[in-house]
Motif scaffolding. Structure first.
Motif, PDB file in Angstrom:
ATOM      1  N   GLN A   1      12.615 -12.239  22.612  1.00  0.00           N
ATOM      2  CA  GLN A   1      13.624 -12.720  23.352  1.00  0.00           C
ATOM      3  C   GLN A   1      12.980 -14.340  23.438  1.00  0.00           C
ATOM      4  OE1 GLN A   1      14.218  -9.860  26.661  1.00  0.00           O
ATOM      5  NE2 GLN A   1      16.105 -11.342  26.759  1.00  0.00           N
ATOM      6  N   THR A   2      13.982 -15.348  23.329  1.00  0.00           N
ATOM      7  CA  THR A   2      13.591 -16.680  23.296  1.00  0.00           C
ATOM      8  C   THR A   2      13.836 -17.221  24.647  1.00  0.00           C
ATOM      9  OG1 THR A   2      15.788 -17.010  22.329  1.00  0.00           O
ATOM     10  CG2 THR A   2      14.062 -16.889  20.765  1.00  0.00           C
ATOM     11  N   LEU A   3      13.081 -18.458  24.954  1.00  0.00           N
ATOM     12  CA  LEU A   3      13.098 -19.001  26.194  1.00  0.00           C
ATOM     13  C   LEU A   3      14.742 -19.620  26.525  1.00  0.00           C
ATOM     14  CD1 LEU A   3       9.641 -21.113  26.598  1.00  0.00           C
ATOM     15  CD2 LEU A   3      10.501 -18.893  27.295  1.00  0.00           C
ATOM     16  N   ASP A   4      15.630 -19.976  25.667  1.00  0.00           N
ATOM     17  CA  ASP A   4      16.847 -20.319  25.874  1.00  0.00           C
ATOM     18  C   ASP A   4      17.673 -19.328  26.559  1.00  0.00           C
ATOM     19  OD1 ASP A   4      16.904 -18.891  23.142  1.00  0.00           O
ATOM     20  OD2 ASP A   4      18.891 -19.998  23.022  1.00  0.00           O
ATOM     21  N   GLU A   5      17.288 -18.187  26.629  1.00  0.00           N
ATOM     22  CA  GLU A   5      17.994 -16.831  27.207  1.00  0.00           C
ATOM     23  C   GLU A   5      17.826 -16.942  28.629  1.00  0.00           C
ATOM     24  OE1 GLU A   5      17.888 -12.700  25.494  1.00  0.00           O
ATOM     25  OE2 GLU A   5      16.879 -13.835  23.461  1.00  0.00           O
ATOM     26  N   PHE A   6      16.771 -17.798  29.346  1.00  0.00           N
ATOM     27  CA  PHE A   6      16.570 -17.471  30.597  1.00  0.00           C
ATOM     28  C   PHE A   6      16.709 -19.004  31.037  1.00  0.00           C
ATOM     29  CE2 PHE A   6      13.454 -14.639  28.194  1.00  0.00           C
ATOM     30  CZ  PHE A   6      14.076 -13.641  28.703  1.00  0.00           C
ATOM     31  N   ASP A   7      16.548 -19.987  30.195  1.00  0.00           N
ATOM     32  CA  ASP A   7      16.708 -21.499  30.648  1.00  0.00           C
ATOM     33  C   ASP A   7      17.529 -22.240  29.734  1.00  0.00           C
ATOM     34  OD1 ASP A   7      16.927 -24.290  31.426  1.00  0.00           O
ATOM     35  OD2 ASP A   7      14.893 -24.288  31.862  1.00  0.00           O
ATOM     36  N   ALA A   8      18.784 -22.355  29.358  1.00  0.00           N
ATOM     37  CA  ALA A   8      19.412 -22.766  28.312  1.00  0.00           C
ATOM     38  C   ALA A   8      19.212 -24.062  28.070  1.00  0.00           C
ATOM     39  CB  ALA A   8      21.086 -22.572  28.538  1.00  0.00           C
ATOM     40  N   GLU A   9      18.590 -25.097  29.004  1.00  0.00           N
ATOM     41  CA  GLU A   9      18.257 -26.243  28.870  1.00  0.00           C
ATOM     42  C   GLU A   9      17.078 -26.559  28.452  1.00  0.00           C
ATOM     43  OE1 GLU A   9      19.634 -28.433  32.356  1.00  0.00           O
ATOM     44  OE2 GLU A   9      21.503 -27.808  32.223  1.00  0.00           O
ATOM     45  N   PHE A  10      16.080 -25.665  28.450  1.00  0.00           N
ATOM     46  CA  PHE A  10      14.656 -25.728  28.012  1.00  0.00           C
ATOM     47  C   PHE A  10      14.653 -26.376  26.395  1.00  0.00           C
ATOM     48  CE2 PHE A  10      10.344 -24.851  26.446  1.00  0.00           C
ATOM     49  CZ  PHE A  10       9.580 -25.100  27.682  1.00  0.00           C
ATOM     50  N   PRO A  11      14.002 -27.457  26.199  1.00  0.00           N
ATOM     51  CA  PRO A  11      14.070 -28.220  24.846  1.00  0.00           C
ATOM     52  C   PRO A  11      13.439 -27.237  23.952  1.00  0.00           C
ATOM     53  CG  PRO A  11      12.434 -29.163  26.495  1.00  0.00           C
ATOM     54  CD  PRO A  11      13.356 -28.376  27.139  1.00  0.00           C
ATOM     55  N   ASN A  12      14.068 -26.867  22.762  1.00  0.00           N
ATOM     56  CA  ASN A  12      13.596 -26.259  21.578  1.00  0.00           C
ATOM     57  C   ASN A  12      13.495 -24.599  22.091  1.00  0.00           C
ATOM     58  OD1 ASN A  12      11.812 -28.849  21.221  1.00  0.00           O
ATOM     59  ND2 ASN A  12      13.133 -28.372  19.447  1.00  0.00           N
ATOM     60  N   GLY A  13      14.308 -24.515  23.139  1.00  0.00           N
ATOM     61  CA  GLY A  13      13.977 -23.084  23.686  1.00  0.00           C
ATOM     62  C   GLY A  13      14.352 -21.679  22.994  1.00  0.00           C
ATOM     63  N   ASN A  14      15.489 -22.146  21.875  1.00  0.00           N
ATOM     64  CA  ASN A  14      16.035 -21.038  21.072  1.00  0.00           C
ATOM     65  C   ASN A  14      14.905 -21.002  20.005  1.00  0.00           C
ATOM     66  OD1 ASN A  14      16.276 -23.755  19.773  1.00  0.00           O
ATOM     67  ND2 ASN A  14      17.864 -23.197  18.604  1.00  0.00           N
ATOM     68  N   GLN A  15      13.642 -21.739  19.826  1.00  0.00           N
ATOM     69  CA  GLN A  15      12.556 -21.392  18.768  1.00  0.00           C
ATOM     70  C   GLN A  15      11.546 -20.539  19.358  1.00  0.00           C
ATOM     71  OE1 GLN A  15      11.545 -25.103  16.507  1.00  0.00           O
ATOM     72  NE2 GLN A  15      13.556 -26.046  17.413  1.00  0.00           N
ATOM     73  N   ILE A  16      11.344 -20.530  20.805  1.00  0.00           N
ATOM     74  CA  ILE A  16      10.170 -20.277  21.128  1.00  0.00           C
ATOM     75  C   ILE A  16      10.572 -18.833  21.758  1.00  0.00           C
ATOM     76  CG2 ILE A  16       8.450 -20.524  22.997  1.00  0.00           C
ATOM     77  CD1 ILE A  16       9.307 -23.449  22.826  1.00  0.00           C
ATOM     78  N   THR A  17       9.803 -17.819  21.285  1.00  0.00           N
ATOM     79  CA  THR A  17       9.792 -16.389  21.752  1.00  0.00           C
ATOM     80  C   THR A  17       8.725 -16.165  22.918  1.00  0.00           C
ATOM     81  OG1 THR A  17       8.163 -15.461  20.122  1.00  0.00           O
ATOM     82  CG2 THR A  17      10.596 -15.485  19.475  1.00  0.00           C
ATOM     83  N   ILE A  18       8.822 -15.150  23.532  1.00  0.00           N
ATOM     84  CA  ILE A  18       8.002 -14.633  24.713  1.00  0.00           C
ATOM     85  C   ILE A  18       6.444 -14.311  23.891  1.00  0.00           C
ATOM     86  CG2 ILE A  18       7.442 -12.930  26.509  1.00  0.00           C
ATOM     87  CD1 ILE A  18      10.420 -12.703  26.916  1.00  0.00           C
ATOM     88  N   THR A  19       6.647 -13.750  22.654  1.00  0.00           N
ATOM     89  CA  THR A  19       5.374 -13.302  22.033  1.00  0.00           C
ATOM     90  C   THR A  19       4.589 -14.706  21.658  1.00  0.00           C
ATOM     91  OG1 THR A  19       6.174 -11.513  20.979  1.00  0.00           O
ATOM     92  CG2 THR A  19       4.601 -12.609  19.973  1.00  0.00           C
ATOM     93  N   GLN A  20       5.528 -15.712  21.425  1.00  0.00           N
ATOM     94  CA  GLN A  20       4.834 -16.797  20.807  1.00  0.00           C
ATOM     95  C   GLN A  20       4.046 -17.716  22.491  1.00  0.00           C
ATOM     96  OE1 GLN A  20       7.984 -18.865  18.809  1.00  0.00           O
ATOM     97  NE2 GLN A  20       7.463 -17.841  17.057  1.00  0.00           N
ATOM     98  N   LEU A  21       4.691 -17.555  23.210  1.00  0.00           N
ATOM     99  CA  LEU A  21       4.326 -18.161  24.508  1.00  0.00           C
ATOM    100  C   LEU A  21       3.243 -17.517  24.967  1.00  0.00           C
ATOM    101  CD1 LEU A  21       5.981 -20.228  26.668  1.00  0.00           C
ATOM    102  CD2 LEU A  21       6.384 -18.114  27.994  1.00  0.00           C
ATOM    103  N   LEU A  22       2.966 -15.959  24.871  1.00  0.00           N
ATOM    104  CA  LEU A  22       1.993 -15.386  25.443  1.00  0.00           C
ATOM    105  C   LEU A  22       0.629 -15.444  24.272  1.00  0.00           C
ATOM    106  CD1 LEU A  22       3.559 -12.257  27.063  1.00  0.00           C
ATOM    107  CD2 LEU A  22       2.685 -14.458  28.464  1.00  0.00           C
ATOM    108  N   SER A  23       0.782 -15.859  23.296  1.00  0.00           N
ATOM    109  CA  SER A  23      -0.201 -15.822  22.123  1.00  0.00           C
ATOM    110  C   SER A  23      -0.500 -17.189  21.752  1.00  0.00           C
ATOM    111  CB  SER A  23       0.221 -15.152  20.982  1.00  0.00           C
ATOM    112  OG  SER A  23       1.440 -15.343  20.266  1.00  0.00           O
ATOM    113  N   HIS A  24       0.033 -18.235  22.657  1.00  0.00           N
ATOM    114  CA  HIS A  24      -0.308 -19.783  22.602  1.00  0.00           C
ATOM    115  C   HIS A  24       0.213 -20.147  21.003  1.00  0.00           C
ATOM    116  CE1 HIS A  24      -2.562 -19.958  26.008  1.00  0.00           C
ATOM    117  NE2 HIS A  24      -3.432 -18.703  25.521  1.00  0.00           N
ATOM    118  N   GLN A  25       1.297 -19.685  20.649  1.00  0.00           N
ATOM    119  CA  GLN A  25       1.954 -20.179  19.409  1.00  0.00           C
ATOM    120  C   GLN A  25       3.170 -20.959  19.358  1.00  0.00           C
ATOM    121  OE1 GLN A  25       1.843 -17.077  15.862  1.00  0.00           O
ATOM    122  NE2 GLN A  25       1.606 -15.693  17.664  1.00  0.00           N
ATOM    123  N   SER A  26       3.426 -21.081  20.768  1.00  0.00           N
ATOM    124  CA  SER A  26       4.828 -21.783  21.187  1.00  0.00           C
ATOM    125  C   SER A  26       4.742 -23.379  20.606  1.00  0.00           C
ATOM    126  CB  SER A  26       5.045 -21.916  22.712  1.00  0.00           C
ATOM    127  OG  SER A  26       4.160 -22.658  23.351  1.00  0.00           O
TER     128      SER A  26
END
Length: 368
Positions: free
Chosen positions: A119-144
């Motif tokens: 799931q991507t960050l824009d699903e939780f905050d539609a206004e997060f910049p580039n949120g449609n590109q960043i997954t939870i996996t990328q967040l937790l593995s420092h790939q964001s």
């Protein structure tokens, strides 16, 4: 997460602070204190000798196939009161906190509050910049590619700003809005505390309880972890080791800055319980396949979801380290040898060198 963002009125109306932060963005780059560096070979006969030789100060546990290689304190927990290091004494654990934040994200998935780590960050905050590109996996593995807020917010704090975790979230958004991501999500890996502050805010928003309460309910209570808690800006020297750097007391830190990133204090006993739970059955085999980086080449370190993997020959070490004013820490385990490692130090002088020396010497001499 939107509800939390709407509460950030102090930040949004503080134009002076915004200007300071934007100016600092161009002069401060993110880095990882956990970066792997080569260290000199040391001749020693026991792990106790190794820790003594490198002047480790704190409490150390290293086990192998059910036997203790070391389980003892080194130096003093408080040089003024001669308080000894102790299995039940509290220490700040810094970024080892990230292993708990990642586990809380796994629990969210178990609870059905997230459906996938894709799931991507824009699903939780539609206004997060580039949120449609960043997954939870990328967040937790420092790939964001999300830049690290730590040094910028610490500088703002030194200038008199008072920021809570939601304000810091707005700082992260401002950083991205002004300068973009550091790289395209998924194309690179760069350690950033921002990733885990965002994850901790997700825990709060989706669970509808505080981040610390969620971890208490789902991790600490079931495992009977009784003395791990949200750290305070100033420690209680009766129950907590004093932190030192360059011979001076250095135990204070504005813990809100470390929200979900490095804000827990814990004991050697509790960290041993946590490592042993992760090593055995706290995660299912399917969850472990998602969390731990596999197929890491020998001699390399890679990010998993809240855990590093270091590979040396046929030996795999899963671990995380932490650094915070006056303290450094490391927890880990080696499945091939049923090994548990817990190092909680209250002397921050040679943090990276000590940690990396211990890792290299253990993998070279004890687990090979």
């Amino acid at each position: 997460m939107k509800t939390s963002i709407q509460q950030c009125n102090n930040y949004l109306t503080n134009n002076l602070l915004v200007a300071l932060l934007v100016a600092l963005i161009t002069t401060v780059s993110s880095c990882s204190s956990d970066d792997h560096v080569n260290s000199p070979t040391i001749n020693y006969t026991t792990v106790e000798n190794l820790l003594t030789d490198i002047d480790f100060q704190g409490y150390a546990i290293v086990t192998k196939n059910g036997n203790d290689l070391v389980r003892q304190g080194f130096g003093l927990a408080n040089e003024s009161t001669a308080l000894p290091q102790d299995y039940n004494l509290a220490y700040r654990i810094g970024s080892v906190t990230k292993t708990l934040t990642a586990a809380a994200m796994v629990q969210l998935k178990r609870d059905g509050l997230i459906t996938s780590f894709n799931q991507t960050l824009d699903e939780f905050d539609a206004e997060f910049p580039n949120g449609n590109q960043i997954t939870i996996t990328q967040l937790l593995s420092h790939q964001s590619g999300i830049p690290d807020y730590q040094f910028i917010v610490e500088e703002a704090y030194e200038q008199g700003a008072t920021l809570d975790e939601e304000d810091i979230y707005e700082v992260v958004i401002e950083m991205i809005s002004e300068n973009g991501l550091n790289f395209t999500p998924g194309s690179n890996k760069q350690y950033s505390n921002s990733n885990f502050l965002i994850a901790a805010l997700l825990v709060q928003e989706l669970s509808q309880m505080s981040y610390h309460e969620y971890i208490q309910q789902n991790i600490f209570s079931p495992l009977e972890i009784a003395n791990t808690y949200k750290g305070t800006n100033a420690i209680d020297s009766n129950t907590h080791a004093e932190g030192y750097k360059n011979g001076n007391i250095n135990s204070t830190y504005p813990m809100t800055i470390a929200f979900g990133v490095g804000d827990f204090s814990s004991t050697p006993k509790d960290m041993e319980t946590w490592v042993n739970a992760v090593k055995t059955n706290w995660f299912t085999e399917a969850e472990k396949a998602e969390i731990f980086a596999e197929d890491v080449p020998s001699g390399y370190v890679d990010f998993g979801l809240g855990w590093f993997t270091t590979q040396e020959g046929n030996t795999t070490l899963y671990w995380h380290g932490g650094d915070i004013n006056g303290y450094w820490s490391m927890i880990g385990f080696i499945p091939e040898y049923n090994a548990t490692i817990v190092l909680l130090s209250n002397k921050q002088d040679d943090t990276g060198t000590q940690r990396n020396t211990i890792i290299e010497q253990l993998l070279t001499n004890e687990f090979n």
